[in-house]
Design a protein around this motif. Structure first.
Motif, PDB file in Angstrom:
ATOM      1  N   ARG A 164      -0.580   4.062 -10.340  1.00 37.57           N
ATOM      2  CA  ARG A 164      -1.172   4.620  -9.125  1.00 37.57           C
ATOM      3  C   ARG A 164      -0.875   3.691  -7.952  1.00 37.57           C
ATOM      4  NH1 ARG A 164      -1.211   8.483 -11.629  1.00 37.57           N
ATOM      5  NH2 ARG A 164      -2.906   9.832 -12.302  1.00 37.57           N
ATOM      6  N   ASP A 171      -6.065   6.064  -1.458  1.00 33.88           N
ATOM      7  CA  ASP A 171      -5.398   6.437  -2.697  1.00 33.88           C
ATOM      8  C   ASP A 171      -4.337   7.500  -2.418  1.00 33.88           C
ATOM      9  OD1 ASP A 171      -6.647   8.957  -2.542  1.00 33.88           O
ATOM     10  OD2 ASP A 171      -8.303   8.357  -3.838  1.00 33.88           O
ATOM     11  N   GLN A 172      -3.713   7.991  -3.492  1.00 35.06           N
ATOM     12  CA  GLN A 172      -2.557   8.875  -3.340  1.00 35.06           C
ATOM     13  C   GLN A 172      -2.909  10.232  -2.747  1.00 35.06           C
ATOM     14  OE1 GLN A 172       0.415   7.186  -6.759  1.00 35.06           O
ATOM     15  NE2 GLN A 172      -1.005   8.774  -7.321  1.00 35.06           N
ATOM     16  N   THR A 175      -2.039   9.677   0.769  1.00 32.83           N
ATOM     17  CA  THR A 175      -0.728   9.079   0.991  1.00 32.83           C
ATOM     18  C   THR A 175       0.328  10.116   0.632  1.00 32.83           C
ATOM     19  OG1 THR A 175      -1.555   6.866   0.440  1.00 32.83           O
ATOM     20  CG2 THR A 175       0.828   7.207   0.364  1.00 32.83           C
ATOM     21  N   ASN A 185       3.080  15.620  -3.536  1.00 29.01           N
ATOM     22  CA  ASN A 185       1.647  15.623  -3.862  1.00 29.01           C
ATOM     23  C   ASN A 185       1.205  16.986  -4.370  1.00 29.01           C
ATOM     24  OD1 ASN A 185       2.215  13.678  -1.556  1.00 29.01           O
ATOM     25  ND2 ASN A 185       0.178  12.997  -2.168  1.00 29.01           N
ATOM     26  N   TRP A 191      -2.945  14.587  -5.799  1.00 25.63           N
ATOM     27  CA  TRP A 191      -2.491  13.464  -6.614  1.00 25.63           C
ATOM     28  C   TRP A 191      -0.981  13.509  -6.838  1.00 25.63           C
ATOM     29  CZ3 TRP A 191      -5.108   9.242  -7.270  1.00 25.63           C
ATOM     30  CH2 TRP A 191      -6.503   9.269  -7.312  1.00 25.63           C
TER      31      TRP A 191
END
Length: 514
Positions: A164, A171-172, A175, A185, A191
Motif C-alpha cells: 500500500r 491513502d490510495q 491518491t 483506482n 483502492w
C-alpha cells in the motif's frame, strides 16, 4: 651506460603517458533536461565503455590517441553516435540529449499529464525505466517509491502484491494512480490492488509521483497526489531480449521481449511476457504471476499516428491478514517470529490457507495522435478493462457445544495445532461427520451438516457446525475515453480542453470455494 638506459626508459614512459587521453560528457533527457542514470557509453569496435553516473555524467579513461565513434544507448531512447578524436588529452563531448526511441511515447506522456521538473509548478519525483529495473529486484512495484519524499510504503500482511502507498499522509483512495493517463483506482472504493499489475515494472518507461493536486486532467480523487506510470511503446529498434532473475524465498522470474522495429511503412510492434513465482517471505504465502504486454503502432503520415496497447497480469497469491478478531498481538510475533502466518497450514500435504487472492484485470488502450498544425494537436485514448477474480476467507464455527471460531487462541487450541498451523485436514474430516479429538461430539447432533446462512437452522433451533472457505468475487466491465486538445494561442497563452468519459458496471457475489 646505466644513466643512458634510465633516460631512454623515462623518455619511453613519457611518450606513452602523453599518448593516453579520456572521453567524457553528460547524457540528458531531451524532454526534461535531467541526467539519465545508467545509460551505456561504449567506443565502437573496442572493449572500452562505461555507464553514466547519478547525474548522467560519464568518463572513459585511459583512451589511446585516435578517432573513435562514441555510442550512447539507453532503454526507451534513440541510440546516439558521436565522433571523438583523442590526442593525449581529455575530450569533452559536453551535454548529449537523448530523445524517445519508441513510437508515440512522447504523445503518451502528454495524455498521461506527465509533469516536467522545473517547468511544471508541482512537486514531482520521476523514475526512468532503467532506474526502476535496477531498483526493483524482487521487491514489489510500489516499494521502489519508498525513498521518494512524502511517500510511505508498507507491505501490509506481507503477501505478494499486497503493498500500500500513502502520499502526504493520504491513502490510495485519495491518491490517483494512472497507467498511460488512464485511471486505475477502483471505481467503487478508490483502492489500488498492486497484485493486479505484477509485471508492470518490466514495461515502465517513466514513473512519476506528483505530490498534492497536480497536473492530471482526470476527474479523480488526488488530494494526496498522483502516480503516473507511462509504459513503453513499440520500439524503433528490432531485437530480442531474454531475462532471468532469482532471489530469496524461492523467488524466480523469467521474461522475454520481442520487437519488430520500425518498418518502412511506419509499422512497429513490441511484445513482452514474464512469469514470476516464489514461496513468499511470510510463511505459506506462495504466489504465481504472469504478465503480458503488447504494443502496436502505425504512423500513417506526419499528422496521424495510431497505437494499440494491451497489458495484464493474471495472478494468485496466498495472504496473511490480521485484525482485532484474529487475536494476534505483537507478543505473538515476538514468540513465533515475524514470518508466522496464523491463517495457513496444509491440506492433503500441500500448502493451504484461509486467505487467497486471485485476479486478472487486463487493460487495452487505443490511442490516436493528430497533429492539426504546428500549434494545435489532439490526443485521444479509448480504453477498456475487464476484471475477474476475488479473495477467499473462512466462514463458520465449531459448536463443541460452545463456539470455536477461526481466530488464533494459542498453539494446540481450537483449530490450530501445536505448531500454530490451521488443522485443515481435521476440518475436512469434521465436516464429513467424523469425531475429532478436542472438538466435542457436535457431529452427532448436526450429522456433519454445515449451514452458511445465519438463518439456516437444524432441528429448528441451531445453526450448523463446521467451516468452509468462501470466495468474495468481484467482476467489472469498464469502458472509457480520454481526449485532450492543446492549442498554443500566443507565446504566453495555451488553450487546453478535454473530455473524460467512463462507464463502469460491477458485480459482487460470494461462492463456495472449498
Amino acid at each position: 651506460m646505466k644513466k643512458l638506459l634510465a633516460i631512454l626508459v623515462f623518455a619511453s614512459m613519457t611518450v606513452i603517458g602523453f599518448g593516453q587521453g579520456s572521453i567524457k560528457g553528460i547524457v540528458l533527457d531531451q524532454e526534461t533536461g535531467d541526467g539519465l542514470i545508467g545509460a551505456t557509453v561504449v567506443l565502437k569496435g573496442t572493449s572500452l565503455g562505461t555507464t553514466t553516473d547519478f547525474d548522467g555524467s560519464f568518463e572513459i579513461a585511459p583512451v589511446s590517441d585516435g578517432t573513435y565513434t562514441v555510442v550512447i544507448s539507453f532503454t526507451g531512447y534513440e541510440t546516439i553516435e558521436k565522433e571523438a578524436t583523442v590526442s593525449g588529452r581529455p575530450v569533452d563531448l559536453g551535454s548529449v540529449s537523448m530523445g524517445f526511441a519508441s513510437v508515440g511515447l512522447e504523445e503518451i506522456n502528454v495524455v498521461a499529464s506527465v509533469a516536467i521538473d522545473r517547468r511544471t509548478p508541482v512537486a514531482v519525483s520521476t523514475l526512468k525505466g532503467a532506474e526502476i529495473e535496477a531498483k526493483v529486484g524482487n521487491q514489489e512495484y510500489p516499494e521502489i517509491l519508498k525513498t521518494t519524499p512524502s511517500v510511505y510504503v508498507t507491505k501490509t500482511g506481507g503477501g505478494f502484491g499486497d503493498s500500500r502507498i500513502n502520499v502526504r499522509g493520504f491513502d490510495q483512495r485519495n491518491t490517483a494512480v494512472m497507467i498511460n493517463g488512464i485511471p486505475v483506482n477502483d471505481m467503487e472504493n478508490g483502492w489500488v490492488y498492486w497484485s493486479n499489475w505484477a509485471g508492470l515494472s518490466d514495461v515502465t518507461s517513466t514513473m512519476q509521483v506528483q505530490r498534492g493536486l497536480g497536473a492530471s486532467k482526470l476527474a479523480v480523487a488526488s488530494v494526496g497526489g498522483s502516480v503516473n506510470i507511462v509504459t513503453n511503446a513499440a520500439e524503433f529498434r528490432k531485437g530480442v531480449k531474454l531475462s532471468l532473475s532469482t532471489g530469496n524465498d524461492g523467488y524466480q522470474k523469467y521474461g522475454v521481449m520481442l520487437s519488430s522495429g520500425l518498418g518502412e511503412k511506419g509499422f512497429a510492434a513490441t511484445a513482452q511476457f514474464t512469469h514470476t513465482r516464489g514461496d513468499g517471505y511470510v510463511d505459506r504465502t506462495s504466489f504465481r504471476a504472469y504478465s503480458y504486454f503488447l504494443s502496436l503502432s502505425k504512423t500513417f503520415n506526419p499528422q496521424h499516428t495510431l497505437s494499440l496497447t494491451a497489458l495484464g497480469a493474471p495472478q494468485w497469491h496466498h495472504q496473511r491478514t490480521v485484525s482485532t478478531f484474529d487475536k494476534i498481538t505483537l507478543a505473538t510475533y515476538q514468540e513465533k517470529g515475524i514470518r508466522y502466518n496464523h491463517v495457513a497450514g496444509t491440506l492433503n500435504g500441500k500448502e493451504f490457507t484461509w486467505r487467497k487472492n486471485f485476479f486478472h484485470k487486463p487493460k487495452v488502450f487505443l490511442n490516436h495522435y493528430w497533429t492539426m498544425s504546428e500549434k494545435t494537436n489532439l490526443k485521444t485514448s479509448a480504453y477498456v478493462s475487464f476484471g475477474r477474480g476475488g479473495g477467499t476467507g473462512p466462514r463458520g464455527r465449531l459448536r463443541t457445544p460452545g463456539s470455536v471460531f477461526d481466530s488464533y487462541s494459542g498453539d494446540g487450541v481450537g483449530i490450530h495445532d501445536e505448531n500454530g498451523e490451521v488443522r485443515f485436514d481435521d476440518i475436512v474430516a469434521y465436516n464429513q461427520g467424523q469425531i475429532i479429538d478436542g472438538w466435542g461430539d457436535a457431529k452427532e447432533k448436526y450429522n456433519g451438516q454445515y449451514v452458511v446462512s445465519s438463518n439456516g437452522k437444524i432441528d429448528g433451533t441451531n445453526a450448523g457446525s463446521g467451516f468452509i472457505r468462501r470466495a468474495s468475487m468481484n467482476y467489472h466491465n469498464w469502458y472509457g475515453v480520454l481526449s485532450t486538445l492543446t492549442s498554443e494561442l500566443t507565446d504566453n497563452l495555451t488553450l487546453v480542453a478535454g473530455l473524460d468519459g467512463r462507464y463502469y458496471k460491477g458485480e459482487h457475489f460470494r461462492r463456495l470455494e472449498n
